[in-house]
Design a protein around this motif. Structure first.
Motif, PDB file in Angstrom:
ATOM      1  N   VAL A  16       1.720 -36.703  20.939  1.00  0.00           N
ATOM      2  CA  VAL A  16       3.130 -36.895  20.594  1.00  0.00           C
ATOM      3  C   VAL A  16       3.725 -37.898  21.574  1.00  0.00           C
ATOM      4  N   ILE A  17       4.343 -38.961  21.040  1.00  0.00           N
ATOM      5  CA  ILE A  17       4.925 -39.980  21.932  1.00  0.00           C
ATOM      6  C   ILE A  17       6.448 -40.054  21.819  1.00  0.00           C
ATOM      7  N   ARG A  18       7.045 -39.260  20.922  1.00  0.00           N
ATOM      8  CA  ARG A  18       8.502 -39.183  20.826  1.00  0.00           C
ATOM      9  C   ARG A  18       8.911 -37.760  20.489  1.00  0.00           C
ATOM     10  N   GLY A  19      10.008 -37.323  21.079  1.00  0.00           N
ATOM     11  CA  GLY A  19      10.544 -36.002  20.763  1.00  0.00           C
ATOM     12  C   GLY A  19      10.341 -35.020  21.900  1.00  0.00           C
ATOM     13  N   ARG A  20      10.683 -33.780  21.616  1.00  0.00           N
ATOM     14  CA  ARG A  20      10.660 -32.718  22.615  1.00  0.00           C
ATOM     15  C   ARG A  20       9.261 -32.488  23.185  1.00  0.00           C
ATOM     16  N   ASP A  21       8.236 -32.657  22.349  1.00  0.00           N
ATOM     17  CA  ASP A  21       6.860 -32.396  22.779  1.00  0.00           C
ATOM     18  C   ASP A  21       6.149 -33.648  23.295  1.00  0.00           C
ATOM     19  N   ASN A  22       6.919 -34.643  23.737  1.00  0.00           N
ATOM     20  CA  ASN A  22       6.370 -35.900  24.234  1.00  0.00           C
ATOM     21  C   ASN A  22       5.257 -35.646  25.257  1.00  0.00           C
ATOM     22  N   GLY A  23       4.095 -36.282  25.018  1.00  0.00           N
ATOM     23  CA  GLY A  23       2.979 -36.161  25.942  1.00  0.00           C
ATOM     24  C   GLY A  23       1.996 -35.061  25.597  1.00  0.00           C
ATOM     25  N   LYS A  24       2.365 -34.177  24.675  1.00  0.00           N
ATOM     26  CA  LYS A  24       1.471 -33.083  24.298  1.00  0.00           C
ATOM     27  C   LYS A  24       0.504 -33.527  23.209  1.00  0.00           C
ATOM     28  N   TYR A  25      -0.662 -32.876  23.193  1.00  0.00           N
ATOM     29  CA  TYR A  25      -1.650 -33.130  22.149  1.00  0.00           C
ATOM     30  C   TYR A  25      -1.514 -32.090  21.053  1.00  0.00           C
ATOM     31  N   THR A  26      -1.818 -32.498  19.836  1.00  0.00           N
ATOM     32  CA  THR A  26      -1.682 -31.649  18.673  1.00  0.00           C
ATOM     33  C   THR A  26      -2.739 -32.049  17.646  1.00  0.00           C
ATOM     34  N   VAL A  27      -2.822 -31.309  16.544  1.00  0.00           N
ATOM     35  CA  VAL A  27      -3.818 -31.583  15.514  1.00  0.00           C
ATOM     36  C   VAL A  27      -3.116 -31.769  14.171  1.00  0.00           C
ATOM     37  N   VAL A  28      -3.539 -32.775  13.415  1.00  0.00           N
ATOM     38  CA  VAL A  28      -3.000 -32.994  12.067  1.00  0.00           C
ATOM     39  C   VAL A  28      -3.624 -31.950  11.149  1.00  0.00           C
ATOM     40  N   ILE A  29      -2.778 -31.067  10.578  1.00  0.00           N
ATOM     41  CA  ILE A  29      -3.309 -30.036   9.685  1.00  0.00           C
ATOM     42  C   ILE A  29      -2.981 -30.305   8.222  1.00  0.00           C
ATOM     43  N   HIS A  30      -2.115 -31.293   7.961  1.00  0.00           N
ATOM     44  CA  HIS A  30      -1.807 -31.666   6.578  1.00  0.00           C
ATOM     45  C   HIS A  30      -1.171 -33.055   6.582  1.00  0.00           C
ATOM     46  N   VAL A  31      -1.609 -33.908   5.664  1.00  0.00           N
ATOM     47  CA  VAL A  31      -0.987 -35.224   5.488  1.00  0.00           C
ATOM     48  C   VAL A  31      -0.009 -35.106   4.322  1.00  0.00           C
ATOM     49  N   VAL A  32       1.292 -35.228   4.635  1.00  0.00           N
ATOM     50  CA  VAL A  32       2.332 -35.068   3.616  1.00  0.00           C
ATOM     51  C   VAL A  32       2.380 -36.302   2.715  1.00  0.00           C
ATOM     52  N   ASP A  33       2.511 -37.474   3.340  1.00  0.00           N
ATOM     53  CA  ASP A  33       2.516 -38.751   2.621  1.00  0.00           C
ATOM     54  C   ASP A  33       2.169 -39.850   3.618  1.00  0.00           C
ATOM     55  N   GLU A  34       2.440 -41.108   3.275  1.00  0.00           N
ATOM     56  CA  GLU A  34       2.035 -42.192   4.184  1.00  0.00           C
ATOM     57  C   GLU A  34       2.851 -42.233   5.469  1.00  0.00           C
ATOM     58  N   ARG A  35       3.966 -41.490   5.530  1.00  0.00           N
ATOM     59  CA  ARG A  35       4.803 -41.513   6.730  1.00  0.00           C
ATOM     60  C   ARG A  35       4.790 -40.220   7.534  1.00  0.00           C
ATOM     61  N   TYR A  36       4.519 -39.106   6.869  1.00  0.00           N
ATOM     62  CA  TYR A  36       4.658 -37.813   7.544  1.00  0.00           C
ATOM     63  C   TYR A  36       3.380 -36.977   7.507  1.00  0.00           C
ATOM     64  N   VAL A  37       3.190 -36.200   8.579  1.00  0.00           N
ATOM     65  CA  VAL A  37       2.094 -35.245   8.654  1.00  0.00           C
ATOM     66  C   VAL A  37       2.658 -33.920   9.166  1.00  0.00           C
ATOM     67  N   LEU A  38       1.898 -32.867   8.975  1.00  0.00           N
ATOM     68  CA  LEU A  38       2.217 -31.586   9.600  1.00  0.00           C
ATOM     69  C   LEU A  38       1.252 -31.414  10.764  1.00  0.00           C
ATOM     70  N   ILE A  39       1.809 -31.057  11.920  1.00  0.00           N
ATOM     71  CA  ILE A  39       0.991 -30.900  13.120  1.00  0.00           C
ATOM     72  C   ILE A  39       1.159 -29.494  13.688  1.00  0.00           C
ATOM     73  N   ALA A  40       0.126 -29.029  14.375  1.00  0.00           N
ATOM     74  CA  ALA A  40       0.165 -27.740  15.056  1.00  0.00           C
ATOM     75  C   ALA A  40      -0.749 -27.826  16.270  1.00  0.00           C
ATOM     76  N   ASP A  41      -0.452 -26.999  17.287  1.00  0.00           N
ATOM     77  CA  ASP A  41      -1.306 -27.008  18.484  1.00  0.00           C
ATOM     78  C   ASP A  41      -1.940 -25.640  18.741  1.00  0.00           C
ATOM     79  N   GLY A  42      -1.579 -24.640  17.926  1.00  0.00           N
ATOM     80  CA  GLY A  42      -2.141 -23.307  18.098  1.00  0.00           C
ATOM     81  C   GLY A  42      -1.511 -22.524  19.230  1.00  0.00           C
ATOM     82  N   ASP A  43      -0.572 -23.121  19.936  1.00  0.00           N
ATOM     83  CA  ASP A  43       0.061 -22.464  21.080  1.00  0.00           C
ATOM     84  C   ASP A  43       1.553 -22.309  20.801  1.00  0.00           C
TER      85      ASP A  43
END
Length: 103
Positions: A16-43
Protein backbone atom coordinates in the motif's frame (compact mmCIF):
# COMPACT_ATOMS: atom_id res chain seq x y z
CA UNK A 1 6.99 -0.40 -14.43
CA UNK A 2 5.93 -2.07 -17.64
CA UNK A 3 2.30 -2.44 -18.71
CA UNK A 4 1.92 -6.11 -17.77
CA UNK A 5 3.04 -5.55 -14.17
CA UNK A 6 0.36 -2.89 -13.63
CA UNK A 7 -2.43 -5.43 -14.10
CA UNK A 8 -3.31 -6.93 -10.71
CA UNK A 9 -3.64 -10.71 -10.44
CA UNK A 10 -5.37 -12.89 -7.91
CA UNK A 11 -3.06 -13.80 -5.03
CA UNK A 12 -0.58 -11.05 -5.88
CA UNK A 13 1.26 -9.40 -3.03
CA UNK A 14 0.90 -5.60 -3.03
CA UNK A 15 2.39 -2.80 -0.96
CA UNK A 16 0.00 0.00 0.00
CA UNK A 17 1.51 3.34 -1.04
CA UNK A 18 -1.42 5.66 -0.22
CA UNK A 19 -3.89 5.80 2.64
CA UNK A 20 -4.04 4.77 6.26
CA UNK A 21 -2.21 1.48 5.65
CA UNK A 22 0.70 3.14 3.79
CA UNK A 23 3.75 0.86 3.79
CA UNK A 24 1.87 -2.31 4.71
CA UNK A 25 1.80 -5.44 2.57
CA UNK A 26 -1.45 -7.06 1.54
CA UNK A 27 -2.80 -9.68 -0.89
CA UNK A 28 -5.15 -9.17 -3.85
CA UNK A 29 -8.11 -11.48 -3.18
CA UNK A 30 -10.43 -10.21 -5.92
CA UNK A 31 -10.05 -8.06 -9.05
CA UNK A 32 -13.14 -5.84 -9.25
CA UNK A 33 -12.32 -4.14 -12.57
CA UNK A 34 -9.37 -2.47 -14.31
CA UNK A 35 -9.12 0.16 -11.54
CA UNK A 36 -10.10 -1.56 -8.31
CA UNK A 37 -9.17 -4.68 -6.35
CA UNK A 38 -10.17 -6.12 -3.00
CA UNK A 39 -7.24 -6.59 -0.63
CA UNK A 40 -6.81 -8.34 2.71
CA UNK A 41 -3.86 -9.06 4.99
CA UNK A 42 -5.40 -11.66 7.32
CA UNK A 43 -4.62 -9.48 10.33
CA UNK A 44 -6.21 -6.04 10.57
CA UNK A 45 -8.04 -6.57 7.28
CA UNK A 46 -9.62 -10.04 7.32
CA UNK A 47 -10.77 -12.01 4.28
CA UNK A 48 -14.43 -11.49 5.22
CA UNK A 49 -13.97 -7.70 5.38
CA UNK A 50 -11.62 -6.80 2.50
CA UNK A 51 -10.69 -3.27 1.50
CA UNK A 52 -11.61 -1.97 -1.94
CA UNK A 53 -8.51 -0.20 -3.20
CA UNK A 54 -7.63 1.77 -6.31
CA UNK A 55 -4.66 0.01 -7.96
CA UNK A 56 -2.95 3.40 -8.35
CA UNK A 57 -2.61 3.35 -4.55
CA UNK A 58 -0.82 -0.01 -4.59
CA UNK A 59 2.68 -1.05 -5.58
CA UNK A 60 2.14 -4.51 -7.06
CA UNK A 61 4.93 -6.93 -6.21
CA UNK A 62 6.27 -9.63 -8.54
CA UNK A 63 5.26 -12.39 -6.14
CA UNK A 64 1.96 -14.24 -6.46
CA UNK A 65 1.00 -16.61 -3.64
CA UNK A 66 0.17 -20.03 -5.09
CA UNK A 67 -1.50 -21.08 -1.81
CA UNK A 68 -3.90 -18.13 -1.95
CA UNK A 69 -4.69 -18.65 -5.65
CA UNK A 70 -5.30 -22.39 -5.19
CA UNK A 71 -7.50 -21.85 -2.16
CA UNK A 72 -9.58 -19.14 -3.87
CA UNK A 73 -10.00 -21.30 -7.00
CA UNK A 74 -10.97 -24.42 -5.02
CA UNK A 75 -13.26 -22.96 -2.33
CA UNK A 76 -13.83 -19.31 -3.23
CA UNK A 77 -12.17 -18.22 0.00
CA UNK A 78 -8.83 -18.25 1.76
CA UNK A 79 -7.94 -18.45 5.44
CA UNK A 80 -6.55 -15.40 7.18
CA UNK A 81 -3.62 -17.59 8.26
CA UNK A 82 -2.69 -18.24 4.63
CA UNK A 83 -2.82 -14.50 3.91
CA UNK A 84 -0.57 -13.73 6.88
CA UNK A 85 1.81 -16.55 5.92
CA UNK A 86 2.08 -15.32 2.31
CA UNK A 87 2.84 -11.78 3.42
CA UNK A 88 5.39 -12.80 6.06
CA UNK A 89 7.17 -15.07 3.56
CA UNK A 90 7.28 -12.19 1.04
CA UNK A 91 8.77 -9.83 3.65
CA UNK A 92 11.38 -12.49 4.57
CA UNK A 93 12.31 -12.83 0.88
CA UNK A 94 12.74 -9.05 0.57
CA UNK A 95 14.93 -8.92 3.68
CA UNK A 96 17.03 -11.86 2.44
CA UNK A 97 17.47 -10.19 -0.98
CA UNK A 98 18.48 -6.89 0.63
CA UNK A 99 20.90 -8.69 2.94
CA UNK A 100 22.51 -10.52 0.01
CA UNK A 101 22.82 -7.32 -2.01
CA UNK A 102 24.41 -5.56 0.95
CA UNK A 103 27.30 -8.04 1.12
Amino acid sequence: MDESSSIPRLGQIAKVIRGRDNGKYTVVIHVVDERYVLIADGDKRKFDNPKKKNILHLELQDEISAEVVNSLNETGRVTNGKLRFSISRHIENIQTDEHLKGE
